[in-house]
Structures are given as structure tokens and as C-alpha cells.
Write a protein that holds these residues in place. Structure first.
Motif, PDB file in Angstrom:
ATOM      1  N   ALA A  42     -81.127  63.258 -37.359  1.00 58.94           N
ATOM      2  CA  ALA A  42     -81.242  62.488 -36.170  1.00 58.94           C
ATOM      3  C   ALA A  42     -80.848  63.455 -35.089  1.00 58.94           C
ATOM      4  O   ALA A  42     -81.758  63.660 -33.274  1.00 58.94           O
ATOM      5  CB  ALA A  42     -80.662  61.382 -35.832  1.00 58.94           C
ATOM      6  N   ASN A  43     -79.223  64.431 -35.303  1.00 59.32           N
ATOM      7  CA  ASN A  43     -79.173  65.050 -33.981  1.00 59.32           C
ATOM      8  C   ASN A  43     -79.885  66.409 -33.634  1.00 59.32           C
ATOM      9  O   ASN A  43     -80.246  66.919 -32.644  1.00 59.32           O
ATOM     10  CB  ASN A  43     -78.290  65.915 -34.336  1.00 59.32           C
ATOM     11  CG  ASN A  43     -76.908  66.365 -33.568  1.00 59.32           C
ATOM     12  OD1 ASN A  43     -76.729  66.182 -32.853  1.00 59.32           O
ATOM     13  ND2 ASN A  43     -76.473  67.930 -34.353  1.00 59.32           N
ATOM     14  N   THR A  44     -81.233  66.667 -35.140  1.00 62.46           N
ATOM     15  CA  THR A  44     -81.335  67.832 -34.852  1.00 62.46           C
ATOM     16  C   THR A  44     -83.473  67.374 -33.536  1.00 62.46           C
ATOM     17  O   THR A  44     -83.820  68.448 -31.990  1.00 62.46           O
ATOM     18  CB  THR A  44     -82.115  68.395 -35.809  1.00 62.46           C
ATOM     19  OG1 THR A  44     -81.006  69.018 -36.447  1.00 62.46           O
ATOM     20  CG2 THR A  44     -83.398  69.866 -35.581  1.00 62.46           C
ATOM     21  N   ARG A  84     -72.308  56.975 -33.188  1.00 65.93           N
ATOM     22  CA  ARG A  84     -71.998  56.939 -31.736  1.00 65.93           C
ATOM     23  C   ARG A  84     -72.843  58.888 -31.586  1.00 65.93           C
ATOM     24  O   ARG A  84     -72.247  59.805 -31.833  1.00 65.93           O
ATOM     25  CB  ARG A  84     -70.543  57.247 -30.952  1.00 65.93           C
ATOM     26  CG  ARG A  84     -69.828  56.285 -31.465  1.00 65.93           C
ATOM     27  CD  ARG A  84     -68.357  55.975 -31.162  1.00 65.93           C
ATOM     28  NE  ARG A  84     -67.695  55.029 -31.425  1.00 65.93           N
ATOM     29  CZ  ARG A  84     -67.455  53.648 -31.971  1.00 65.93           C
ATOM     30  NH1 ARG A  84     -67.032  54.315 -33.262  1.00 65.93           N
ATOM     31  NH2 ARG A  84     -66.739  53.387 -31.765  1.00 65.93           N
ATOM     32  N   THR A  85     -73.831  58.407 -29.789  1.00 65.14           N
ATOM     33  CA  THR A  85     -73.686  59.722 -29.831  1.00 65.14           C
ATOM     34  C   THR A  85     -73.367  60.913 -28.628  1.00 65.14           C
ATOM     35  O   THR A  85     -72.416  59.323 -27.625  1.00 65.14           O
ATOM     36  CB  THR A  85     -75.642  59.885 -29.003  1.00 65.14           C
ATOM     37  OG1 THR A  85     -75.697  58.657 -28.306  1.00 65.14           O
ATOM     38  CG2 THR A  85     -76.507  59.392 -30.576  1.00 65.14           C
ATOM     39  N   LEU A  86     -73.027  61.649 -28.414  1.00 66.21           N
ATOM     40  CA  LEU A  86     -71.803  62.374 -27.581  1.00 66.21           C
ATOM     41  C   LEU A  86     -72.730  63.175 -26.444  1.00 66.21           C
ATOM     42  O   LEU A  86     -72.775  64.640 -26.321  1.00 66.21           O
ATOM     43  CB  LEU A  86     -71.410  63.068 -28.153  1.00 66.21           C
ATOM     44  CG  LEU A  86     -70.849  61.889 -29.508  1.00 66.21           C
ATOM     45  CD1 LEU A  86     -69.086  62.507 -30.265  1.00 66.21           C
ATOM     46  CD2 LEU A  86     -69.686  61.343 -28.112  1.00 66.21           C
ATOM     47  N   GLY A  87     -74.195  63.349 -26.018  1.00 70.36           N
ATOM     48  CA  GLY A  87     -74.737  64.258 -26.232  1.00 70.36           C
ATOM     49  C   GLY A  87     -74.790  65.613 -26.005  1.00 70.36           C
ATOM     50  O   GLY A  87     -75.325  65.807 -27.575  1.00 70.36           O
ATOM     51  N   GLY A  88     -74.350  66.864 -24.851  1.00 73.29           N
ATOM     52  CA  GLY A  88     -74.992  68.083 -25.487  1.00 73.29           C
ATOM     53  C   GLY A  88     -74.137  68.213 -26.725  1.00 73.29           C
ATOM     54  O   GLY A  88     -73.686  68.848 -27.684  1.00 73.29           O
ATOM     55  N   ALA A  89     -72.704  67.136 -27.252  1.00 68.37           N
ATOM     56  CA  ALA A  89     -71.409  67.041 -27.722  1.00 68.37           C
ATOM     57  C   ALA A  89     -72.132  66.952 -29.598  1.00 68.37           C
ATOM     58  O   ALA A  89     -71.282  67.055 -30.176  1.00 68.37           O
ATOM     59  CB  ALA A  89     -70.597  66.831 -27.572  1.00 68.37           C
ATOM     60  N   GLY A  90     -73.574  66.360 -29.429  1.00 69.22           N
ATOM     61  CA  GLY A  90     -73.438  66.030 -31.050  1.00 69.22           C
ATOM     62  C   GLY A  90     -73.386  64.516 -31.050  1.00 69.22           C
ATOM     63  O   GLY A  90     -73.612  63.686 -29.752  1.00 69.22           O
ATOM     64  N   ALA A  91     -73.323  64.176 -31.990  1.00 62.36           N
ATOM     65  CA  ALA A  91     -73.027  62.562 -32.890  1.00 62.36           C
ATOM     66  C   ALA A  91     -71.918  62.328 -33.768  1.00 62.36           C
ATOM     67  O   ALA A  91     -71.304  63.839 -34.651  1.00 62.36           O
ATOM     68  CB  ALA A  91     -74.460  61.943 -33.345  1.00 62.36           C
TER      69      ALA A  91
END
Ligand code: ADP
Length: 288
Positions: free
Chosen positions: A258-260, A203-210
Motif C-alpha cells: 500500500a505504501n508503494t 495510520r498514513t503519514l504522507g511522505g513519511a510512510g505509514a
């Protein structure tokens, strides 16, 4: 580690982006200030992201017999994506007609064009799916085609990754063929029941990461990177392509990578043009 072979089955569009102080009312003509053609489509964007992350990527999709089709093919080739199985069909390529007004609000019309003709997979396309390490699909092409591809991948031992976007109701047989689902906050809510059937969910959480949830409820989280956000368009596609390209290195490594990639994509304008390379991702990882 060997770079994996990724087959992306999905859409490729030309985004026609018009900028005007305000959007026209019905029957009205307004003068705009800017116009740009920008290659897009979730399938193409994610294929480019996976290739920039170092995977060997083959794209299965369709372009029309217009000049957009030629430009879209060139964009994929430039990123190192194998287009030998890309179909060229009669009629227009897929397009998104986008009007952005002075407040940044937009109105969008998407015409599937060639993407809508992607029915009945050929023997060569099925063979490519069977030979791949991982198949990645989205929902901007006919769902029956996605289902056929996912089932064939499952039966051939190819990992099936699905980014179920745009949200729509899907057959249960598709969910049961999926090994890895990548969803944003909205999709996570809309598919909350269906996702319980999937072994691996990111789950991706925008600016909050994943967040990653694996089998037996294992969970990993990665915090968002502090970046100067310019444009979040395409961050999800950059994230998804990068995740799939590194999935064979384990969930933790892939999630960080991926987050990077997603964070770096927000620091530049555009979708496909903002996708970072593996060198840029690696450099950002060592400094974060
Ligand atoms: P989508 O673009 O599909 O809505 P998200 O907004 O969840 O998806 O973004 C996808 C990923 O991109 C996030 O998980 C994160 O890694 C990165 N990202 C998005 N927005 C930001 C941000 N403001 N700061 C840092 N990273 C971001």
C-alpha cells in the motif's frame, strides 16, 4: 494466494474542475482558463485501487440518471470493478464543483446527489457483503447505511475495513463493528479515542510512510518512498484500496504494498487516473 473478494460500499462523484487566475467574489464573473471532468468519490477511487491491485472488487453505490452516471460506470468497468449491483436512481449523480486559482488554492462544493439516496441496503447488496472476504467503507454516504453494512459483515464473518473520512462523529456501534481502520494524520488525531477500540489500525503519514498497530500493541512501520511528487490528490485512496486488496497476505506485506501504491499515486496528476496497477507496484517494490 487467491485474490480476495472485496466489496466497496461508498460514493462515486464526477469532479468538475475549473481553473481560473482567481476565484470570483460574490456576484462577480471571471474568465477561467481550463475545465475538466474527473471521475472521483472516495468509494469509487478505492474500489479502482483495490481492483488495480488484483482483488476481485464489487462496488455498491448509486449513480444518477444523467450522463455523468454513465461515464462513472464506464470508469469503474474499465478498471475491472463489478458494477452489477450499482444502483441508477432518479436525479443527478454526485458531483464536486472545484475551482482552482492561480496560487493552487481551491474552493470546493460537494453535492451528494445519488450518493445521498443510498439508504436501506437491498437483499442482493447484503448477500454480496456476506459473501465477500472484506468490506470497505468510507463516510461519503449516509452513516446508517455504513452501520447496517458493517454489522451485517461482522455477523457474516466478512472483515470490516473503514476509512473514516470525511471526519464526523460516529455511533459507537460502528466502531465496535470495525476490524481495520485506515486513517491519515488528521483523522488519527480526531478519532484518537475511538481508534483504541479497533483491533487493527493503519495510520498514513504522507511522505513519511505509514504505521500499523495490531492486537496486543504489535507495531510495524514503513518509511515513505523517495519519489518526485507531482500531485498528492488520491494518494490516501490508492493506499487504502491497495491495503485492503492485500490484507489477506498479512499486515507487513499489505503495508509495504500500500505504501508503494500511495507513493506511485503522488507521481501522477489526478485521483482515479493516478492509481497504479499491480505490475507497476510490484516493479517499484523490487527496485526500492
Ligand atoms: P491522505 O492523502 O489521505 O491525506 P497521506 O497524505 O497520509 O493520506 O498519504 C497516503 C499514503 O500515500 C502515505 O502513507 C504514503 O504511502 C503515500 N504518500 C503520500 N504522500 C507521499 C509523498 N510525498 N512521498 C511518498 N509517499 C507519499
Amino acid at each position: 494466494m487467491d485474490s480476495p473478494t472485496v466489496v466497496v460500499l461508498g460514493s462515486v462523484n464526477m469532479d468538475l474542475v475549473t481553473t481560473a487566475a482567481r476565484r470570483p467574489a460574490p456576484g462577480e464573473t471571471v474568465l477561467g482558463s481550463d475545465f475538466a471532468t474527473v471521475p472521483g468519490g472516495k468509494g469509487a477511487n478505492q474500489a479502482i485501487a483495490a481492483a488495480r491491485s488484483g482483488a476481485r472488487v464489487r462496488f455498491l453505490g448509486a449513480i444518477g440518471d444523467d450522463t455523468f452516471g454513465a461515464e462513472l460506470t464506464a470508469t469503474l468497468l474499465d478498471a475491472g470493478v463489478d458494477t452489477t449491483l450499482l444502483r441508477r436512481v432518479d436525479g443527478p449523480s454526485g458531483i464536486a464543483s472545484i475551482v482552482v486559482d492561480g496560487t493552487g488554492e481551491n474552493s470546493i462544493i460537494v453535492v451528494a446527489g445519488a450518493n445521498g439516496q443510498l439508504t436501506e441496503l437491498t437483499a442482493a447488496e447484503l448477500a454480496a457483503i456476506a459473501a465477500a472476504d472484506i468490506l470497505l467503507c468510507q463516510l461519503e454516504i449516509p452513516i446508517d447505511t455504513v452501520l447496517t453494512a458493517a454489522r451485517h459483515a461482522r455477523a457474516s464473518g466478512t472483515v470490516v475495513a473503514l476509512n473514516p473520512s470525511p471526519v464526523q462523529s460516529l455511533p459507537t456501534e460502528l466502531w465496535t463493528a470495525v476490524d481495520l481502520a485506515i486513517v491519515n494524520s488528521l483523522e488519527s488525531e480526531q478519532y484518537s479515542v475511538e481508534l483504541t477500540q479497533v483491533a487493527h489500525v493503519v495510520r498514513t503519514l504522507g511522505g513519511a510512510g505509514a504505521v500499523y498497530r495490531g492486537e496486543e500493541e504489535t507495531e510495524l512501520t514503513v518509511a515513505g518512498l523517495p519519489v518526485e511528487v507531482v500531485d498528492t490528490t488520491g494518494a490516501g485512496d490508492a493506499f487504502t484500496g491497495a491495503l485492503v486488496a492485500t490484507w489477506n497476505q498479512g499486515a507487513s506485506t499489505a503495508l509495504n504494498w500500500a505504501n508503494t501504491a500511495g507513493a506511485l499515486a503522488t507521481t501522477r496528476l489526478g485521483a482515479s487516473s493516478s492509481i497504479p496497477s499491480s505490475a507497476q507496484i510490484a516493479a517499484a517494490l523490487t527496485t526500492s
